[in-house]
Design an enzyme around this catalytic site. Structure first.
Site, PDB file in Angstrom:
ATOM      1  N   PHE A   1      -6.016  -3.897   3.701  1.00  0.00           N
ATOM      2  CA  PHE A   1      -6.499  -3.760   4.881  1.00  0.00           C
ATOM      3  C   PHE A   1      -5.611  -3.069   5.870  1.00  0.00           C
ATOM      4  O   PHE A   1      -5.806  -3.113   6.981  1.00  0.00           O
ATOM      5  CB  PHE A   1      -7.318  -5.052   5.327  1.00  0.00           C
TER       6      PHE A   1
ATOM      7  N   GLU B   1     -12.679   3.266   5.129  1.00  0.00           N
ATOM      8  CA  GLU B   1     -12.716   2.785   6.704  1.00  0.00           C
ATOM      9  C   GLU B   1     -13.884   2.589   7.530  1.00  0.00           C
ATOM     10  O   GLU B   1     -14.432   1.964   8.332  1.00  0.00           O
ATOM     11  CB  GLU B   1     -11.552   3.332   7.510  1.00  0.00           C
TER      12      GLU B   1
ATOM     13  N   ARG C   1      -5.040   7.577  16.888  1.00  0.00           N
ATOM     14  CA  ARG C   1      -6.450   7.467  16.248  1.00  0.00           C
ATOM     15  C   ARG C   1      -7.509   6.912  17.346  1.00  0.00           C
ATOM     16  O   ARG C   1      -8.801   7.027  17.243  1.00  0.00           O
ATOM     17  CB  ARG C   1      -6.437   6.913  14.886  1.00  0.00           C
TER      18      ARG C   1
ATOM     19  N   ALA D   1      -6.066   5.527   5.432  1.00  0.00           N
ATOM     20  CA  ALA D   1      -6.751   6.781   6.170  1.00  0.00           C
ATOM     21  C   ALA D   1      -7.802   6.807   5.498  1.00  0.00           C
ATOM     22  O   ALA D   1      -8.391   8.169   5.345  1.00  0.00           O
ATOM     23  CB  ALA D   1      -5.816   7.903   6.401  1.00  0.00           C
TER      24      ALA D   1
ATOM     25  N   PHE E   1      -7.646   1.873  11.275  1.00  0.00           N
ATOM     26  CA  PHE E   1      -6.362   2.409  12.056  1.00  0.00           C
ATOM     27  C   PHE E   1      -6.307   2.905  13.662  1.00  0.00           C
ATOM     28  O   PHE E   1      -5.930   3.981  14.131  1.00  0.00           O
ATOM     29  CB  PHE E   1      -5.886   3.798  11.376  1.00  0.00           C
TER      30      PHE E   1
ATOM     31  N   ARG F   1      -7.746  -1.603   8.591  1.00  0.00           N
ATOM     32  CA  ARG F   1      -8.746  -0.775   8.431  1.00  0.00           C
ATOM     33  C   ARG F   1      -9.507  -0.076   9.523  1.00  0.00           C
ATOM     34  O   ARG F   1     -10.066  -0.770  10.453  1.00  0.00           O
ATOM     35  CB  ARG F   1      -9.758  -1.733   7.844  1.00  0.00           C
TER      36      ARG F   1
ATOM     37  N   THR G   1      -3.436  11.497  10.324  1.00  0.00           N
ATOM     38  CA  THR G   1      -3.170  12.587  11.576  1.00  0.00           C
ATOM     39  C   THR G   1      -1.603  13.039  11.628  1.00  0.00           C
ATOM     40  O   THR G   1      -1.347  13.929  12.292  1.00  0.00           O
ATOM     41  CB  THR G   1      -3.731  11.699  12.889  1.00  0.00           C
TER      42      THR G   1
ATOM     43  N   GLN H   1       0.625  -1.026   0.096  1.00  0.00           N
ATOM     44  CA  GLN H   1       0.051  -0.122  -0.109  1.00  0.00           C
ATOM     45  C   GLN H   1       0.877   1.239  -0.123  1.00  0.00           C
ATOM     46  O   GLN H   1       0.442   2.274  -0.030  1.00  0.00           O
ATOM     47  CB  GLN H   1      -0.958  -0.065   1.103  1.00  0.00           C
TER      48      GLN H   1
ATOM     49  N   GLU I   1       0.665  -1.692   4.520  1.00  0.00           N
ATOM     50  CA  GLU I   1       1.141  -0.338   4.863  1.00  0.00           C
ATOM     51  C   GLU I   1       2.630  -0.231   4.713  1.00  0.00           C
ATOM     52  O   GLU I   1       3.269   0.478   4.467  1.00  0.00           O
ATOM     53  CB  GLU I   1       0.318   0.413   5.588  1.00  0.00           C
TER      54      GLU I   1
END
Length: 777
Positions: A243, A727, A325, A526, A359, A357, A457, A212, A247
């Site tokens: 998902f 998400e 988060r 995100a 986060f 997914r 964020t 990702q 990442e």
């Protein structure tokens, strides 16, 4: 105002491509099995295969690693260890604490000790089990409690809030406290972790990676090889699911494949076996949430004090952002006048947990819904009434982190609209009648809201790039920094490009994401993929159109702002010309038809040290009403009906968005009901295959599944006024968990239901026993 200006979208002619339920660009290839994934790429002549030798214990000092038998095994070309890394033996995204290969300390069971490079995958895997280790085994820390006892953390503790919750809880007419456990989740992407590295001349390296975050792969491969980023190209056309699990954690496999390719000077491919994939990659963070709440006799909350104890694994990975988060969403959809949200990022001797997914947001929201339910149960009120009473509203619209919820009316309107359309009150009464007559089977219902912040964020990630070419025949080549993992991003962005140029979608060529085309990209995460990359494409297309319009105005009269691009033609004054003809003319006139577009999200800022700011550009809202039936003798549970109303702004593609909502809900339902990660006392993952780890299957999808889109333009300027949808739907499944708890609450009205997530049959039976003193036998 030019058509490419997002603010002008509302006044533009009826769209041709955007806001249309068009099929996914690869839909036919998906069902035919014709879509190419990395393992389908034709292997270059001489390709070698890589397999890994894994640590047999969770926490130990490595005294000796004997690889004699490994090197002597048939087909083995090379064996790689930390000593073979020319750069840094580190694949971490930020903190330098993720060794690619074990050096002296083993941090988790299944950690990579070495890599075998062989002529076939079978030969590599057979050789990989022949390594002999000599270790000094230490007692692993596996649970939240063990990490707390050792005061072991991967990052410093962090909290924010306002007021003095201790004092306000003491003053409140009523108070409650509790502890709630929330389980993790395996990503279970259909395509596992895989990478193919192909060496080039002068030290160059091409890496096909299922990732990702291509830029992160580029950066980490360059770090490991000790070369500049510019020498590495990462490319990905599509993933078979991500998902969040690709990442940050896809980088290790890409870096190992690249190291093997560098040392052997041959193409090298690494594809993890499913069991190894599950053991070696991080999960959704699991939590213990300790909470105290003060409230009045109506259920209005005066103060909340919550502590989020996150089990992060052995290294930081993305735990700083994930747990932040969780904190941002610990209010769910509710105003908390006085609040303290504290967190600990606990270090355990297990694989590092990572993005998933939502986060971290789903865990924070679920914990708050438990608090709301507990308040309602204690007061004998319908939980929906307590939810509505505490919902953000006028004068009660500032989050615990200082951001004003400017459109709180949208969330409440959705909640109340779904209350009516789902016949919630009627069904609530019917369920009460049923439960009064049914000693074994109990039904439950819950209607829960979603308010999910959209933006990274980490502010610097809120940017994107796109490269758009218009060829002289009028066809368009499209590339951007986003990655396709089945969510329909490429299709949506192609719709934007076709709409901007006023041409047919068949004239737009979607191409693989490549760091050689668009540099310094952010991860596709995100829920920001369409927001960021769609806007970058709009910026690039707008610049090209401006030059084309200038030429057209000079050629046929009029002014550039009067030129219109639509219906495969360009209209200027009383003239019209085919888009293909104008492209040819512009090329002959030496006008550039290529542009690199860049976009950065406006308004966002976050001062973490002060705990204040605007970390999100906007919120996506939704609500779900779920009805379940529970067998209190066996713990079995079935979802009978689900009603969803979800906020997508003005959807770029309603068909794809509905698919995302349905899929996200079912994935969230699995997390909260059937998917249980079990580690033993030695730190070994015992649920590392589909035989022991149960994801939802087709028969688990509710037979009565009603999904509707709340389509109203985003009040912020986004791509065609749409909203992110990747998400937020996961959190709609909170309604299922709350409905299960509601069913169990009927066994002992007034008591707080001691149900942890996931609500497996075992967890349900445990809760029944605690509520009633027996399980009906």
């Amino acid at each position: 105002m030019p058509p490419s200006d997002p603010a002008a979208v509302e006044d533009a002619p009826a769209p041709r491509h955007v806001h249309k339920p068009l099929p996914h660009d690869s839909a036919a290839k998906h069902v035919q099995g014709a879509a190419l994934y990395i393992d389908d790429i034709a292997e270059p002549e001489g390709t070698l295969h890589v397999a890994l030798g894994l640590a047999p214990v969770a926490r130990a000092r490595l005294q000796e690693l004997d690889l004699t038998a490994v090197r002597a095994a048939p087909g083995v070309v090379a064996v790689l260890t930390a000593a073979d890394v020319p750069g840094k033996n580190d694949v971490s995204p930020a903190f330098g604490d993720d060794p690619m290969f074990v050096e002296r300390e083993i941090f988790f069971h299944g950690q990579a000790l070495f890599a075998v490079v062989a002529t076939t995958r079978d030969a590599a895997r057979r050789a990989a089990v022949l390594g002999v280790t000599k270790t000094t085994v230490l007692k692993p820390r596996v649970t939240v409690e063990e990490a707390l006892a050792a005061d072991a953390t991967v990052l410093p503790d962090y909290q924010f809030g306002r007021g003095d919750p201790d004092q306000e809880i003491e003053r409140a007419p009523r108070s409650l406290d509790g502890s709630f456990r929330i389980g993790g989740q395996e990503h279970f992407y259909l395509e596992g972790q895989v990478a193919l590295a192909i060496p080039g001349e002068d030290g160059e390296m091409l890496v096909h990676s299922s990732t990702q975050h291509p830029t992160e792969v580029q950066h980490v491969v360059a770090r490991v090889l000790g070369i500049p980023d510019a020498f590495v190209t990462c490319e990905v056309r599509r993933m078979g699911g991500g998902f969040g699990g690709k990442e940050s954690q896809g980088t290790q496999w890409a870096a190992i494949a690249a190291l093997a390719a560098r040392i052997t000077n041959r193409p090298c491919k690494l594809r993890l076996d499913r069991d190894d994939d599950m053991a070696m990659t991080g999960k959704r963070h699991d939590f213990r949430v300790d909470w105290r709440v003060g409230f009045d006799d109506d259920g209005r909350i005066a103060a909340l004090d919550t502590k989020l104890l996150a089990r992060c694994g052995y290294s930081a990975d993305l735990s700083l952002g994930v747990v932040d988060r969780t904190m941002f969403h610990s209010d769910s959809s509710y105003f908390l006048p006085t609040v303290r949200i504290a967190s600990k990022r606990l270090k355990t001797d297990t694989v590092s947990n990572t993005a998933f997914r939502g986060f971290g947001g789903p865990q924070g929201m679920l914990a708050m819904e438990r608090v709301i339910d507990a308040v309602a149960w204690t007061l004998g009120r319908d939980p929906l009434d307590v939810r509505k009473l505490n919902h953000y509203g006028e004068g009660r619209d500032v989050t615990p982190y200082g951001m004003t919820v400017e459109d709180h009316d949208v969330g409440l309107a959705i909640l109340e609209k779904l209350e009516r359309s789902s016949d919630y009150r009627i069904r609530r009464a019917e369920i009460a009648t049923f439960n009064a007559r049914s000693p074994i089977l109990r039904r439950g219902i819950a209607l829960t809201p979603v308010k999910f912040g959209i933006s990274f964020t980490l502010t610097q990630l809120n940017q994107s790039g796109a490269l758009v070419h218009v060829y002289s025949d009028g066809s368009v080549h499209l590339n951007h920094g986003g990655t396709e993992m089945g969510q329909g991003l490429f299709q949506k962005v192609a719709q934007v490009a076709a709409e901007e140029f006023g041409i047919g979608l068949d004239r737009v060529r979607i191409t693989a994401t490549s760091t050689a085309k668009v540099p310094n990209t952010s991860p596709t995460a995100a829920s920001s993929g369409s927001d960021l990359n769609g806007m970058a494409v709009m910026v690039a297309a707008g610049a090209i159109k401006k030059r084309m319009a200038q030429y057209a105005a000079e050629e046929w009269g009029g002014t550039p702002d009067q030129v219109e691009f639509r219906d495969d033609r360009v209209f200027v004054g009383n003239e019209s010309v085919a888009f293909t003809d104008l492209a040819k003319r512009c090329h002959l006139a030496r006008i550039s038809l290529s542009e690199a577009g860049h976009y950065k999200t406006p308004k966002v800022s976050w001062n973490r040290a002060e705990g204040t700011g605007r970390p999100f550009y906007y919120f996506a809202y939704g609500a779900a009403c779920s009805e379940v039936v529970v067998d209190t003798m066996t713990g079995e549970m079935r979802v009978e009906r689900v009603d969803i109303l979800h906020d997508v702004g003005r959807s770029l593609n309603p068909a794809i968005d509905i698919g995302q909502i349905e899929g996200g809900f079912v994935q969230g339902m699995g997390w909260l009901t059937t998917e249980e990660l079990v580690y033993d006392a030695e730190g070994r993952l015992r649920t590392h295959a589909p035989s022991t780890y149960k994801i939802p299957v087709a028969s688990d999808v509710p037979a009565d599944f009603r999904v509707a889109l709340h389509q109203a333009p985003n009040r912020e300027v986004t791509i065609y006024r749409s909203k992110a949808v990747g998400e937020p739907p996961v959190m709609l499944a909170n309604s299922v968990f709350c409905a299960v708890a509601d069913a169990l609450h009927s066994l002992a009205p007034g008591k707080v239901v001691p149900l942890d997530a996931p609500a497996t049959p075992e967890a349900i039976l445990k809760a029944v026993e605690e509520l009633t003193g027996s399980v009906g036998f």
